[in-house]
Design a protein around this motif. Structure first.
Motif, mmCIF file in Angstrom:
data_model
loop_
_atom_site.group_PDB
_atom_site.id
_atom_site.type_symbol
_atom_site.label_atom_id
_atom_site.label_comp_id
_atom_site.label_asym_id
_atom_site.label_seq_id
_atom_site.Cartn_x
_atom_site.Cartn_y
_atom_site.Cartn_z
ATOM 1 N N GLU A 95 0.826 -1.211 0.000
ATOM 2 C CA GLU A 95 0.000 0.000 0.000
ATOM 3 C C GLU A 95 0.855 1.254 0.000
ATOM 4 O O GLU A 95 0.487 2.279 -0.564
ATOM 5 N N GLY A 96 2.012 1.198 0.669
ATOM 6 C CA GLY A 96 2.914 2.348 0.673
ATOM 7 C C GLY A 96 3.431 2.657 -0.712
ATOM 8 O O GLY A 96 3.647 3.834 -1.066
ATOM 9 N N LEU A 97 3.647 1.634 -1.518
ATOM 10 C CA LEU A 97 4.087 1.830 -2.901
ATOM 11 C C LEU A 97 3.020 2.568 -3.695
ATOM 12 O O LEU A 97 3.340 3.390 -4.566
ATOM 13 N N ALA A 98 1.743 2.317 -3.399
ATOM 14 C CA ALA A 98 0.660 3.007 -4.108
ATOM 15 C C ALA A 98 0.772 4.517 -3.927
ATOM 16 O O ALA A 98 0.616 5.287 -4.881
ATOM 17 N N LEU A 114 9.450 1.665 -5.893
ATOM 18 C CA LEU A 114 9.039 2.616 -6.921
ATOM 19 C C LEU A 114 9.977 2.561 -8.116
ATOM 20 O O LEU A 114 9.542 2.507 -9.270
ATOM 21 N N VAL A 115 11.275 2.566 -7.847
ATOM 22 C CA VAL A 115 12.259 2.484 -8.932
ATOM 23 C C VAL A 115 12.099 1.161 -9.684
ATOM 24 O O VAL A 115 12.162 1.121 -10.921
ATOM 25 N N GLU A 116 11.871 0.058 -8.942
ATOM 26 C CA GLU A 116 11.721 -1.256 -9.568
ATOM 27 C C GLU A 116 10.536 -1.278 -10.532
ATOM 28 O O GLU A 116 10.639 -1.790 -11.656
ATOM 29 N N VAL A 117 9.392 -0.728 -10.113
ATOM 30 C CA VAL A 117 8.207 -0.729 -10.967
ATOM 31 C C VAL A 117 8.426 0.146 -12.195
ATOM 32 O O VAL A 117 8.054 -0.225 -13.318
ATOM 33 N N ILE A 118 9.042 1.317 -12.003
ATOM 34 C CA ILE A 118 9.297 2.210 -13.139
ATOM 35 C C ILE A 118 10.211 1.545 -14.166
ATOM 36 O O ILE A 118 9.972 1.626 -15.373
ATOM 37 N N GLU A 119 11.234 0.855 -13.673
ATOM 38 C CA GLU A 119 12.174 0.207 -14.589
ATOM 39 C C GLU A 119 11.552 -1.023 -15.245
ATOM 40 O O GLU A 119 11.742 -1.260 -16.446
ATOM 41 N N LEU A 135 14.269 13.906 -10.591
ATOM 42 C CA LEU A 135 15.156 13.752 -11.746
ATOM 43 C C LEU A 135 16.424 13.006 -11.353
ATOM 44 O O LEU A 135 16.916 12.147 -12.081
ATOM 45 N N GLN A 136 16.950 13.334 -10.167
ATOM 46 C CA GLN A 136 18.168 12.674 -9.702
ATOM 47 C C GLN A 136 17.898 11.229 -9.315
ATOM 48 O O GLN A 136 18.724 10.341 -9.544
ATOM 49 N N MET A 137 16.733 10.975 -8.727
ATOM 50 C CA MET A 137 16.413 9.630 -8.248
ATOM 51 C C MET A 137 16.255 8.640 -9.390
ATOM 52 O O MET A 137 16.745 7.512 -9.340
#
Length: 526
Positions: A366-369, A433-438, A516-518
């Motif tokens: 839920e935190g990822l949401a 979050l980074v994992e889902v975006i990638e 942008l940096q993240m």
């Protein structure tokens, strides 16, 4: 001496990994001079059916010295006892004496299960009969219920999580991201140490708030002036200024590590000099609890007592065969490794979707949401608090969403549709979050940042409100602090739930730069 120092303004965390160490000396001395201790335990997450109790890997003890006030430099300490490294017989009597001592108030959150697992762990190392009693004891849930019962109209008996209680009582955010991490692995990460220490230390802080309430009740009943000597210095400040200083990170994109660190402040402890471990029982301080603690124990104190039936693992009542591997059936054939994403997502234009990424996050993420909403991605949560697996799948299929979860058991259901579910591997929300975006190759536009309501997933209005418009919109719905009106703020409102958000303009730009940096310029479309 092994210590975890988060920074200058935070509590030093003592890791006890040997009885022949200064940390153990410090622990023994602190336990013999403490009037209040907060208790918690961690173990490797249970997977599937278990015929035995899990072995406890870590015991957390937060100590409050009997003769010290909250503002004293030597008043508190947090110890992480590595039960996989310390010989259990060497600390058995020390812990049992603390658990049963009438001079020490023990605090915990649903600690009975922890005690059952602790007792089983020590018995397995020959420490018979284990632990069977903790007295006097106060469950944080009971403290919370007593506080809520004093508020008109609050009659709910719904069980709250520790994170929720901390938020409501202390006004702080207690991250629970690492709750299901593997606590049997060594060495522990810095994030795990801080998480474990915060879970025990926050129990004492909740008691502090409760003490203030008790003192106010006494003052009201006796109609006498409250003497400052009966009140812990600094507790008034907790209620007057509930963690609204710079130590609390207000940005939604703050790392979970910083959120947890905000719950603890550095209080270096002075310990008696001397080397090596301590043999035999420590000499307990003869000073009893102060009057306030004694009154709390007499009126609200409880005890945990384990019966023989508590010591026997209960067999699972679930029926049906358990599949040996993560496989599902799709169109009559087995699909392997469904947790490794392949193919097109249901929102893909070629599959009749609208091209807009959409996710459904179950209770484990839920935190990822909320993090996905912060970057403008449509991220829903289940319609009910405890949905059936079939309901989750149906909602995801109907709304053309990918179901995100960390529960590998979900992948075993044969009615799953191919490319309908993805198992998130990371533990921390930022990393998730980074994992889902990638994984899904999402392109995040700078205009998308902070474009969705983190509360309900709704869209914000197209342009910010003026201060006057925000005041009008908030009437009877939300309170805007007066201190905000002299600042250069932007007010945004959710079009679905009408929740108002505000932010200083330069912070909004700074946040975009951090994003942008993240994620890197290749993931942010400018």
């Amino acid at each position: 001496m092994e210590e975890s120092n988060t920074d200058q303004n935070q509590l030093t965390i003592h890791v006890v990994a040997s009885t022949n160490s200064s940390e153990f000396t410090h622990l023994s001395w602190a336990l013999s001079h403490s009037s209040v201790v907060g208790l918690d335990a961690e173990w490797k997450p249970i997977r599937g059916r278990q015929l035995t109790f899990p072995a406890v890997s870590l015991l957390q003890i937060a100590c409050r010295l009997a003769t010290a006030s909250r503002d004293d430099a030597d008043s508190e300490a947090v110890f992480l006892i590595d039960l996989s490294a310390v010989p259990l017989p060497s600390i058995y009597e020390l812990l049992r004496d603390v658990f049963e001592s009438p001079d020490v108030l023990k605090l915990g959150f649903r600690f009975k299960q922890d005690l059952v697992y602790l007792s089983s762990t020590f018995c397995s190392q020959g420490c018979e009969p284990g632990f069977d009693k903790v007295e006097p004891f106060l469950d944080i849930t009971s403290i919370y219920n007593h506080l809520q019962n004093k508020q008109p109209g609050r009659k709910t008996k719904e069980t709250k999580s520790l994170a929720t209680i901390c938020k409501e009582v202390l006004g702080i955010s207690l991250s629970k991201e690492l709750q299901c991490s593997d606590w049997s692995c060594r060495p522990l990460s810095e994030e795990q140490k801080i998480y474990a220490a915060a879970d025990a230390h926050c129990l004492i802080r909740i008691l502090d708030a409760f003490q203030v309430k008790v003192l106010k009740e006494v003052n009201s009943l006796q109609n006498t002036e409250l003497h400052s000597s009966n009140l812990d210095p600094g507790l008034k400040q907790i209620l007057v200024e509930p963690y609204n200083c710079s130590k609390i990170l207000r940005t939604k994109f703050g790392e979970a590590l910083q959120m947890v660190q905000a719950t603890i402040t550095e209080i270096p402890c002075t310990i008696p000099t001397g080397g090596g471990g301590i043999s035999g029982k420590p000499c307990r301080n003869t000073i009893s609890m102060n009057d306030t603690l004694s009154q709390i124990v007499r009126k609200y104190g409880d005890k945990i007592f384990l019966k023989e039936s508590d010591r026997q693992p209960r067999a699972s009542k679930k029926k049906g065969k358990k599949q040996s591997s993560v496989r599902v059936i799709h169109n009559g054939r087995r699909v392997e490794n469904i947790d490794d994403w392949q193919g097109s997502a249901p929102w893909d234009l070629s599959l009749g979707g609208d091209g807009c990424p959409k996710f459904l996050c179950d209770v484990m993420v839920e935190g990822l949401a909320k993090h996905l909403r912060c970057v403008g991605v449509d991220a829903a949560v289940p319609c009910s608090k405890k949905p059936e697996t079939r309901a989750l799948i149906d909602q995801a299929h109907k709304e053309k969403r990918v179901l995100l979860t960390r529960d590998a058991k979900l992948l075993r259901h044969e009615y799953l549709i191919k490319n309908q579910i993805y198992r998130v591997k990371s533990l921390l929300k930022n990393e998730q979050l980074v994992e889902v975006i990638e994984t899904f190759r999402l392109k995040i536009c700078e205009d998308q940042l902070m474009s969705r309501c983190t509360k309900c997933n709704g869209r914000f209005i197209q342009k910010p409100l003026s201060t006057e418009e925000a005041i009008e919109a908030a009437k009877g719905f939300q309170v805007i602090p007066n201190c905000l009106f002299n600042k250069d703020l932007e007010f945004w409102q959710c079009m679905d739930c009408n929740q108002l958000y505000w932010e200083v303009r330069f912070r909004r730009l700074k946040r975009a730069q951090l994003m942008l940096q993240m994620f890197g310029t290749d993931k942010i479309a400018t």
